[in-house]
Enzyme design. Structure first.
Site, PDB file in Angstrom:
ATOM      1  CG  HIS A  68      -0.462  -0.214   2.519  1.00 21.22           C
ATOM      2  ND1 HIS A  68      -1.279  -0.270   3.619  1.00 21.22           N
ATOM      3  CD2 HIS A  68       0.780  -0.435   2.979  1.00 21.22           C
ATOM      4  CE1 HIS A  68      -0.548  -0.486   4.683  1.00 21.22           C
ATOM      5  NE2 HIS A  68       0.689  -0.600   4.336  1.00 21.22           N
ATOM      6  CG  ASN A  69      -0.184   4.396   1.337  1.00 20.12           C
ATOM      7  OD1 ASN A  69      -0.757   3.477   1.908  1.00 20.12           O
ATOM      8  ND2 ASN A  69      -0.693   5.605   1.237  1.00 20.12           N
TER       9      ASN A  69
END
Lengths: 375, 375, 375
Positions: free
Chosen positions: A259-260
């Site tokens: 994520h991210n």
């Protein structure tokens, strides 16, 4: 000229595959298609394409660069794509600045797969609030959920899932059983291979004293244009905001992107590489197979990480660097260290020998003759 | 005797699982099924099969080899499959040359799962130009595309995709959501586990100055007979020609096999191993878990690569070798090096001690007493 | 408060996502929801949530711990979740004991996704002998096979497969194309991400002199309650008995768990970790990304294995240990060794220097001046 270029009749007839030789072509046709110059007889008939070591007298091959000259000479190929008359090694040829680009162009043309018939097949599940562009093809067994959008001419194969409010751009190709989860975005001309998952939850929890409590992952994944995601690769949605794969980046099979993460444009991530949360990769980065990148690490533009190397949490790889090993180090250093590690048994013997010799001198005696540093 | 052997009535009744003890059997029945000799009472009743450390007095267990003799003595198992009266450890037993083979044979018989009813279920999508052999079972939600062929008695579960012109041999088992893409071939008696992808595109691009241009991957994958592919494993199609998995080779979960790779017969590729493009593996090669094999590497017949080891691009592993580490080296050397690497802090102190002692001698003084090589 | 909490009207209207700012909220509302104390104006209006470095003046952010104080001071966020007035850095805030837990609670509330409408959609395939609890949702394209059971309120998305006699507990969420094979059990409140496979065959064969003969894998997988399995992860069924994932354990994407493995409660297995057959992990174990655990290894309660580390076959990691490297060693030792390995070229020069100096002394001559231990 496109992989999916084809007449409109939708007849389903497949043009001959260049690897199967079921349709012939001439050297002149090749030259015209790849914008090259014929060396030899333009009417020479060929019936397929194969690598130098496999091509027969009726097949076209290619000389990727000057290092392959020797293989070119030995090859039984009937004709070659080559960068110069010298590299053509005395054979009929089409001369082009880049034989590999010419190969790609010729295969695109000669091996174009028939585009599926546009339209929504019976057995496809398209929510009535979804919006499909012109010429979209949705196979039986594919799902397009509420408020999703699919751009013109995109192809959704059997078992594909496009979630609520997801967006798939124009001219995309989603292979069977690939998945785009809710709200995620896939840029135009992108390709998802079978089993690829776009938008699985990021892996975020906080211990509450009794259990791991999930931090809801409410962000999305955004693939820019011309991205390709391999089979069984997973790109996690951001906790908040976006996980981004830059324009033109190609991702191989079984790759994990946390994520991210932000991956720059035109990068190459090879099979089974893994990138932990919030790492940032610049433009034109290459991760070789099974590389691991720790969370919050940064990798500068154009850097190359060798196979199985590990970039530690928060570490930074300089732009243009070539790094190897775990923990990763400049490739030259890795090579030197690896060579010395291989000699460690010898070096240990030398160290022990020195200790005996020094001890002998300290006692005033002679060192043992046998302790010379040979090993 | 086969995993899928069962009467034709299609009633759906499941025979008792040997692990659940819901149906009893006698020691004599076991002996007859595995072609062994009873030691003790042939009418002894048993109700299940379990490992030595878990089996209870009504269960059958097995003594894999003589090293398990101690465990056999401690076991509470009611009876054993064993290679000799001695290894039976005083318990009732069936004596067989190979207890593991006998275990496999007994489980095949006792735990046979019911074969799905032959025929194309309502909700299956079979193109009218596809050809299905006799007794094929296609579940609802499975797809067989145009001109594909499926051999007699093969089973296609829900979510399975068999692409255009693909060929699946006889007696294959395709678990839910496994995928065989266009033109690829799966040999007879092969098994694809859920999420396996056969024929994803090879990872081939050429930089054209502005972007990575895809080299169309127009070859295929060919799995020979009796191949098994694990869950979420991906086998890429060749650029031209074939990626080949040899007869009898077994591939575990999450394994990546690149384009144009050739794997020999009866090889074993454990979980998360990865093989880059154009590598060649001989017969009966073993790759342990998470092994990486670089492109164009070769691995000789019978070689074994230890877990997480890395074979560099273009490297060659000799037939019969056992290699470990990254970069891979003979296993003995790897063990020696690893042992010395673990002692490096000590060896550094010894080197520093020597330097001080030599410097002291050079000055004509006495070495420090404390610098003896103990550490 | 739950991820799936929502009114019963099933209207399908989605509440505003906190990351998209489409609905405003006040600081007082946040405080009430997370049971915190307002510092500043409770009527302050906010419109979204973002990380410290991205949040704007109308957004809420959080200060995970005191080390982020500097980032908090620099942040443009309009308000903060913080543990103390000091960590609030002069901004409006909600004070709570754990800002991360408060973040989780707020996102659960504000970003709750609409629960799919209960019921069996047209196009879902539910065997008439399957049993569905109250409020179960089965999407079109999902399959529930004979005698399977699905607990109340569980959600089965498109492409999901639940095999014969499998059991899925209450309040589970099975994302598109996830698979639970026959007889396996998924505990209440568990989540399976897309492409996850529960119950693929364990990888067990015995060589019969001519081929690898499959040992039928007749056991099951049992996931206890509140387990989460990432995208494209595979959990193999036991040969006999059970493969067990303990209550509250979270597994990331592309993880492989072999047959007969037992993972304790509340463990964390990060992306691309792999666990070979019969290994045992205690409670609250952490495996970082790409870790490999050999068969029959044991990992004690609370132990942490660093990224890419390898635990050898049969090895034991002590409870609470932190280990790194391949083969794995205590993390401190790994750091020391790695630092010395990086200096090996220098140490080799020093060893060679010593050899020359000792040889010179042995001959009675003077050592070379240039061989001082600098490098």
């Amino acid at each position: 000229m496109s992989v999916r270029s084809r007449g409109r009749d939708g007849s389903g007839r497949r043009p001959a595959s260049p690897s199967r030789g079921s349709r012939t072509f001439t050297l002149g046709q090749v030259a015209a298609a790849v914008d090259g110059r014929v060396l030899g007889d333009p009417d020479l008939e060929l019936s397929g394409v194969a690598a130098l070591d496999r091509a027969g007298p009726s097949e076209l091959s290619w000389v990727a660069d000057a290092r392959r000259l020797r293989d070119a000479r030995r090859s039984r190929a009937g004709a070659l794509l080559a960068a110069s008359a010298e590299e053509a090694a005395g054979k009929p040829a089409v001369l082009v600045p880049s034989p590999l680009l010419a190969l790609a162009a010729w295969l695109e043309r000669a091996a174009a797969r028939p585009r599926p018939r546009p339209g929504v097949a019976r057995g496809a599940r398209v929510d009535r609030t979804a919006r499909l562009g012109r010429g979209v093809s949705v196979a039986a067994g594919a799902t397009v959920a509420a408020r999703a959008r699919v751009g013109a001419r995109s192809v959704l194969s059997a078992g594909v899932f496009v979630g609520e409010e997801a967006e798939v751009g124009e001219d995309c190709l989603l292979h069977p059983n690939s998945v785009v989860l809710d709200r995620c975005r896939v840029g135009a001309r992108s390709v998802l291979h079978s089993g690829a998952v776009i938008g699985s939850d990021g892996f975020g929890y906080v211990w509450d004293g009794e259990r791991h409590r999930k931090i809801p992952q409410v962000g999305i994944v955004r693939l820019e244009e011309e991205v390709e995601i391999g089979a069984c690769s997973a790109i996690d949605r951001a906790t908040l905001g976006e996980t981004v794969i830059g324009r033109g980046t190609k991702i191989d099979n079984l790759v994990q992107v946390g994520h991210n993460v932000v991956v720059g444009e035109h990068s190459i991530l090879c099979g089974q590489a893994g990138i932990a949360g919030s790492a940032r990769l610049g433009r034109r980065v290459t991760l070789a197979g099974q590389v691991g990148v720790g969370d919050h690490a940064t990798i500068g533009e154009g850097a190359v990480v060798s196979g199985q190397a590990g970039i530690l949490t928060g570490a930074a790889v300089a732009p243009g660097a070539l790094v190897s090993g775990m923990p990763a180090a400049p490739h030259r250093d890795f090579l030197k260290r690896s060579a010395i590690v291989a000699r460690l048994p010898e070096l240990l013997r030398r160290l022990e020998g020195l200790e005996r010799r020094v001890a002998a001198m300290e006692k005033g005696g002679k060192p043992w003759k046998s302790e010379s540093p040979k090993s």
